[in-house]
Design a protein around this motif. Structure first.
Motif, PDB file in Angstrom:
ATOM      1  N   GLY A 151       6.658  -4.955   3.544  1.00 21.94           N
ATOM      2  CA  GLY A 151       5.355  -4.828   4.198  1.00 21.94           C
ATOM      3  C   GLY A 151       4.328  -4.030   3.399  1.00 21.94           C
ATOM      4  N   TRP A 152       4.766  -3.417   2.294  1.00 24.20           N
ATOM      5  CA  TRP A 152       3.817  -2.650   1.473  1.00 24.20           C
ATOM      6  C   TRP A 152       3.385  -3.489   0.268  1.00 24.20           C
ATOM      7  N   THR A 208      -9.228  -3.589  -0.052  1.00 26.01           N
ATOM      8  CA  THR A 208      -8.267  -2.895  -0.922  1.00 26.01           C
ATOM      9  C   THR A 208      -8.871  -1.565  -1.389  1.00 26.01           C
ATOM     10  N   VAL A 209      -8.033  -0.519  -1.381  1.00 25.73           N
ATOM     11  CA  VAL A 209      -8.505   0.854  -1.574  1.00 25.73           C
ATOM     12  C   VAL A 209      -8.043   1.433  -2.911  1.00 25.73           C
ATOM     13  N   ILE A 210      -8.996   2.001  -3.656  1.00 21.61           N
ATOM     14  CA  ILE A 210      -8.644   2.757  -4.865  1.00 21.61           C
ATOM     15  C   ILE A 210      -9.276   4.148  -4.740  1.00 21.61           C
ATOM     16  N   VAL A 211      -8.483   5.189  -5.045  1.00 17.70           N
ATOM     17  CA  VAL A 211      -9.010   6.557  -5.057  1.00 17.70           C
ATOM     18  C   VAL A 211      -8.769   7.109  -6.459  1.00 17.70           C
ATOM     19  N   TRP A 212      -9.834   7.615  -7.093  1.00 18.43           N
ATOM     20  CA  TRP A 212      -9.688   8.114  -8.450  1.00 18.43           C
ATOM     21  C   TRP A 212     -10.415   9.441  -8.645  1.00 18.43           C
ATOM     22  N   ASN A 213     -10.021  10.129  -9.726  1.00 18.50           N
ATOM     23  CA  ASN A 213     -10.619  11.417 -10.051  1.00 18.50           C
ATOM     24  C   ASN A 213     -11.921  11.176 -10.825  1.00 18.50           C
ATOM     25  N   LYS A 214     -12.992  11.781 -10.365  1.00 20.02           N
ATOM     26  CA  LYS A 214     -14.283  11.450 -10.971  1.00 20.02           C
ATOM     27  C   LYS A 214     -14.483  12.104 -12.333  1.00 20.02           C
ATOM     28  N   CYS A 222      -1.390  -4.757   2.876  1.00 16.28           N
ATOM     29  CA  CYS A 222      -0.367  -3.712   3.039  1.00 16.28           C
ATOM     30  C   CYS A 222      -0.349  -3.182   4.473  1.00 16.28           C
ATOM     31  N   GLN A 223       0.834  -3.107   5.036  1.00 16.48           N
ATOM     32  CA  GLN A 223       0.989  -2.724   6.442  1.00 16.48           C
ATOM     33  C   GLN A 223       1.340  -1.245   6.636  1.00 16.48           C
ATOM     34  N   ASP A 232      -6.822  -2.563  12.828  1.00 12.80           N
ATOM     35  CA  ASP A 232      -5.735  -3.232  12.111  1.00 12.80           C
ATOM     36  C   ASP A 232      -5.545  -2.572  10.757  1.00 12.80           C
ATOM     37  N   ALA A 233      -4.292  -2.607  10.299  1.00 11.28           N
ATOM     38  CA  ALA A 233      -3.938  -1.962   9.031  1.00 11.28           C
ATOM     39  C   ALA A 233      -4.618  -2.591   7.811  1.00 11.28           C
TER      40      ALA A 233
END
Ligand code: ADP
Length: 491
Positions: free
Chosen positions: A41-42, A83-89, A103-104, A131-132
């Motif tokens: 599910g991921w 879709t999620v992206i997290v980054w260091n600036k 992704c659940q 919803d996820a």
């Protein structure tokens, strides 16, 4: 020559296309990248794979197709949504893999939101169901689970972006941290009425506002690509989520126009003009685009299994050798001999939103043949589409005359004729079914004056094939009633 460069960053591949003034696609490059499944599910992508595959196809396209004195006068980005992206600036390094829309992992948090009566508030503010799929709970997961992430985010060191933001930040050497209204409206953090990030929802999910991109129009010059990255400084001039780009590419620019993309799943979007409709029937309300300060809304319906049903017949039952064979087989029998196939393998989306149910084939007699089952599977795609069209018409009280179609399964003539019959609509299939790429190219071209306005876009000659309804009302009603009975059994 002058071109618009369209970047189409999808779930399984990155593509780049060059479009000329006549609306012709003069070159395409595509590269797949790895899907990461850390557990059931991921779904994740490596943000570096997303970026590198996109850069590779883009550089290759420019180098092979463009002469040095050809001009690329605008660049548009359309992308897998949510879709999620997290980054260091400071370093540009992602703190975790991209968490993909499918992704659940945040399903449990979504249960918490539903159990605590946030459904109505979230729907009213964001237009979404809880919803996820959507971005907010995915960002929360990263901040809660990656060591040091929350503290860094609170200190203002981390940036969040959907894939469009990630690409633009990198294409401009970290100069711009931006997105557009269509992508923002899929985050579950953006208030689609006030057109601002919603403080109450940010507080609820404990997401620092400093992480969020600036939200801009879907078609304007935001900035230029860094010379060193693509070998040229190109104006970045449009951003749209992929389904919204397909709506634009089909020139569904007036209220009451609809497109359906028959891919793995199917996504129907209806342009509702500058008014958001809030459905009681499980349709999402979303921002289609904002152009020239005008915000256009859409209603969206989701069908989980469309073309994938045909893949299942091929791969799991071996009933057909390829997807195209489904057309000849279905047409070889007069009807489905009473067989109905409800492809609820992963539950049923709009308007049922039932995640527990499984698929069902009903009405089997000893006379049932392989062809009847295959036909029933194609018919099911049309019936599911009709389920969504019915609630769209009901919620908006708008009468539809026709529907534009694209996606892999839209190549199936039997399916489109049956769709016309069962929905009593003309089904219009453009010869060029690259509507997502065309949509982003159009939006990017409008911003830089490559095309004057939407009237000019309409003059770009597109061959279409139109499927018109042939079925009697009586037969249509009887067949659809049979489908509704099968769905009832399934539920
Ligand atoms: P996605 O973008 O979701 O990956 P595509 O638009 O590429 O999907 O379409 C692929 C889907 O279309 C597959 O599920 C495949 O089974 C289906 N498909 C392709 N050709 C046909 C056909 N002729 N008839 C029915 N389904 C088809």
């Amino acid at each position: 020559m002058k071109y618009i460069l369209a970047l189409d960053q999808g779930t399984t591949s990155s593509r780049a296309l060059l479009v000329n003034h006549a609306g012709q696609i003069c070159g395409v490059r595509q590269q797949e990248f790895p899907q990461i499944f850390p557990r059931t599910g991921w779904v994740e992508h490596d943000p570096t794979d997303i970026l590198n595959s996109q850069l590779t196809v883009t550089r290759d396209l420019i180098n092979k197709i463009c002469n040095p004195d050809d001009e690329i006068i605008g660049l548009g980005i359309t992308n897998q949504r949510e879709t999620v992206i997290v980054w260091n600036k400071h370093t540009g390094n992602p703190v975790y893999n991209a968490i993909v829309w499918q992704c659940q992992r945040s399903a449990e948090y979504c249960n918490f939101l539903r159990d605590n009566d946030y459904t109505e508030t979230i729907h009213r503010k964001t237009g979404l169901v809880v919803d996820a799929y959507f971005s907010g709970p995915k960002i929360k997961w990263i901040l809660d689970n990656i060591k040091g992430a929350r503290q860094a985010a609170e200190q203002g060191d981390l940036l969040f972006g959907t894939v469009d933001s990630w690409l633009i930040w990198n294409l401009t050497g970290g100069k711009y941290h931006i997105t557009d209204y269509s992508n923002a409206s899929r985050t579950m953090l953006f208030n689609i009425n006030t057109l601002t990030w919603d403080e109450e929802l940010l507080e609820l999910m404990k997401i620092p506002a400093a992480m969020l991109p600036e939200v801009h129009s879907s078609s304007m010059i935001y900035g230029h690509t860094e010379q060193a990255i693509l070998g040229r400084s190109i104006p970045i001039s449009a951003i749209l989520g992929d389904q919204q780009a397909a709506l634009f590419g089909n020139l569904c620019l007036e209220p009451g126009t609809v497109k359906n993309t028959y891919g793995t799943g199917a996504f129907l979007l209806m342009n509702t003009g500058n008014r958001p409709f809030f459905s009681q029937d499980g349709l999402l309300t979303t921002i289609a685009w904002q152009i020239n300060k005008e915000t256009i809304y859409a209603l969206e319906g989701t069908i989980f299994m469309a073309g994938a049903t045909i893949q299942w017949l091929r791969d799991n039952l071996g009933l057909i050798k390829d997807a195209a064979e489904s057309e000849t087989l279905a047409a070889s029998v007069e009807d489905s001999a009473g067989v109905y196939f409800v492809p609820a393998f992963q539950g049923l989306g709009t308007p049922y939103w039932n995640m527990e149910t499984t698929a069902l084939i009903s009405g089997l007699t000893r006379g049932a043949q392989r062809a009847h089952i295959v036909r029933a599977a194609l018919e099911a795609i049309a019936y599911r589409t009709n389920d969504v069209l019915s609630v769209m018409q009901h919620d908006t009280e708008m009468d539809l005359n026709d529907m534009l179609v694209d996606g892999g399964a839209a190549m199936n003539n039997f399916l489109l004729q049956f769709q016309a019959d069962i929905s009593n609509l003309s089904i219009i299939r453009p010869q060029n079914i690259e509507s997502t790429a065309m949509g982003i190219a159009f939006a990017a071209g409008l911003a830089v004056g490559f095309w004057e306005n939407s009237d000019e876009l309409r003059t770009i000659k597109q061959q279409t094939r139109v499927f018109t309804p042939q079925m009697t009302a009586n037969k249509r009603n009887t067949l659809y009633q049979g489908w509704q009975n099968a769905v009832k059994r399934c539920l």
